[in-house]
Design a protein around this motif. Structure first.
Motif, PDB file in Angstrom:
ATOM      1  N   ASP A 200       0.858  -1.195   0.000  1.00 24.69           N
ATOM      2  CA  ASP A 200       0.000   0.000   0.000  1.00 24.69           C
ATOM      3  C   ASP A 200       0.894   1.246   0.000  1.00 24.69           C
ATOM      4  N   HIS A 204       1.027   4.141  -2.814  1.00 24.76           N
ATOM      5  CA  HIS A 204       0.883   5.585  -2.565  1.00 24.76           C
ATOM      6  C   HIS A 204       2.014   6.357  -3.236  1.00 24.76           C
ATOM      7  N   HIS A 268      -5.856   2.961  -6.762  1.00 25.46           N
ATOM      8  CA  HIS A 268      -6.775   3.221  -5.655  1.00 25.46           C
ATOM      9  C   HIS A 268      -8.218   3.376  -6.142  1.00 25.46           C
ATOM     10  N   HIS A 282      -7.012  -3.919   1.600  1.00 26.29           N
ATOM     11  CA  HIS A 282      -6.741  -2.758   0.736  1.00 26.29           C
ATOM     12  C   HIS A 282      -5.375  -2.821   0.044  1.00 26.29           C
ATOM     13  N   ASN A 286      -4.302  -3.468  -3.915  1.00 27.80           N
ATOM     14  CA  ASN A 286      -3.487  -2.518  -4.691  1.00 27.80           C
ATOM     15  C   ASN A 286      -2.337  -3.242  -5.399  1.00 27.80           C
TER      16      ASN A 286
HETATM   17 FE   LIG Z   1      -3.920   3.137   0.072  1.00 29.76          FE
END
Ligand SMILES: [Fe+2]
Length: 381
Positions: A200, A204, A268, A282, A286
């Motif tokens: 994650d 980002h 996302h 999550h 991703n």
């Molecule tokens: Fe995230």
């Protein structure tokens, strides 16, 4: 020696092994005398949580906990949290945990003194100005994973339990006033969570780095964040007790969250509805969709990822970066596609519609349309 430091960017951060012992000092700095520690159901029974409560108790700060927090927190969790907060006469929140505990803790502090429903503060235009800023309770954040970066973020993700949509609730004062980053708290993280949360952070940094918006500061932070994940996530995954790797991953997580002020993108945008409907993790989601998104965006990001590959020392073109993502995913046991992740019988029309409504969509380097988004989802299965 693992790193140890005090930082004031983007907020006050006490960084280093063993610094959970400074929780009472952090509460004092934030003005908390009757804190409510908010965490998720899974963490509530773990020794790291008991230790934090013991530290609070010994300092005369009580040991109040609210842990009715789902993996994808909803407005129902929030309502119960607010009830506990008011019933206990608390004056602030310790948001403790991974994304779920941190995000819901931040929301309890935010909503403690508001009169409008939480959905009125969705991250749309200037809706955040509707909030009574003086009524927001102070927040101390203590991350126990390394990925979300929510500890240094000004928003929380809240799932609407009726529509199964993930909404971003934003206010500048939702940024915690003090953060304790203690890598020892992340040592017990299971391998799959280490992998998912770590990827994650990578997502980002990657999406911020590829977003077309102008934000050179975030650009630099994203690039170094990518390097830290590339170097230290495989180490943290292979040996959970590697404190240096755990510490560097905590930095990378915060850097990802700081960087994505520049924007997120298709990873996302599709991961949010998939997670909301199919209850997938999550960060793992991703990671699973990352290579298909890179393929879709390739024409717009080829040069940029060639520069990233050079910085990471892995080659000099897009293909080198693309291969790196494949290597990381394989090494970290990330499922090969969404089907392997457990997404069965997806409603592609509904997922496409939700993805296009997601605020991350605006940061994707290639404009997302009904056609290419649906094709992307098919590609991810
Ligand atoms: Fe995230």
């Amino acid at each position: 020696m693992t790193p140890n430091a005090n930082w004031s960017y983007p907020t006050a951060i006490r960084f280093g092994a063993g610094r959970i012992a400074e929780l009472p000092a952090a509460c004092a700095a934030a003005g908390l005398t009757r804190p409510l520690l908010v965490t998720d159901k899974g963490l509530a029974g773990l020794p790291i949580t008991a230790r934090a409560l013991d530290i609070l108790d010994a300092a005369g700060l009580g040991r109040a906990v609210f842990a009715e927090v789902d993996a994808n927190p909803t407005e129902l969790n929030l309502a119960l949290g607010l009830e506990a907060y008011r019933a206990g006469g608390h004056d602030g929140v310790i948001a403790f945990g991974g994304g779920s505990g941190l995000d819901l803790g931040k929301m309890v502090a935010f909503m403690a003194g508001q009169t409008r429903p939480v959905w009125d503060f969705e991250d749309i235009g200037d809706w955040w100005t509707r909030a009574d800023a003086d009524a927001i309770a102070p927040i101390v954040a203590v991350p126990t994973t390394a990925g979300t970066g929510s500890e240094v973020g000004r928003a929380s993700v809240l799932t609407n339990s009726e529509t199964h949509e993930k909404k971003i609730i934003f206010h500048p004062k939702v940024l915690p006033s003090v953060v304790i980053c203690d890598p020892e708290l992340t040592v017990g993280m299971p391998k799959a969570i280490t992998a998912g949360t770590g990827m994650d952070a990578f997502a980002h940094c990657l999406e911020a780095y590829c977003s077309p918006h102008y934000h050179p500061m975030s650009q630099g932070i994203a690039l170094e964040g990518l390097r830290l994940v590339t170097e230290y996530l495989p180490r943290a995954y292979a040996d959970g007790t590697d404190l240096e790797a755990r510490a560097q991953m905590m930095s990378a997580a915060m850097m990802g969250a700081v960087a994505f002020q520049k924007g997120l993108g298709a990873i996302h945008a599709i991961s949010h509805p998939i997670g909301a409907v199919h209850n997938t993790h999550h960060g793992t989601t991703n990671a699973t969709v990352m290579q298909p998104v890179l393929r879709m965006n390739r024409p717009a990001i080829e040069d940029r990822l060639a520069r990233a590959a050079a910085y990471l020392g892995i080659g000099s073109d897009f293909d080198a970066f693309y291969a790196l993502v494949g290597r990381l995913n394989a090494e970290l046991g990330i499922p090969a596609n969404l089907t392997a992740l457990g997404v069965t019988d997806p409603d592609l029309d509904a997922l496409t519609a939700s993805a296009l409504k997601d605020p991350s969509t605006g940061g994707n380097p290639v404009e997302m349309t009904e056609e290419n988004t649906r094709r992307l989802l098919e590609d991810c299965l």
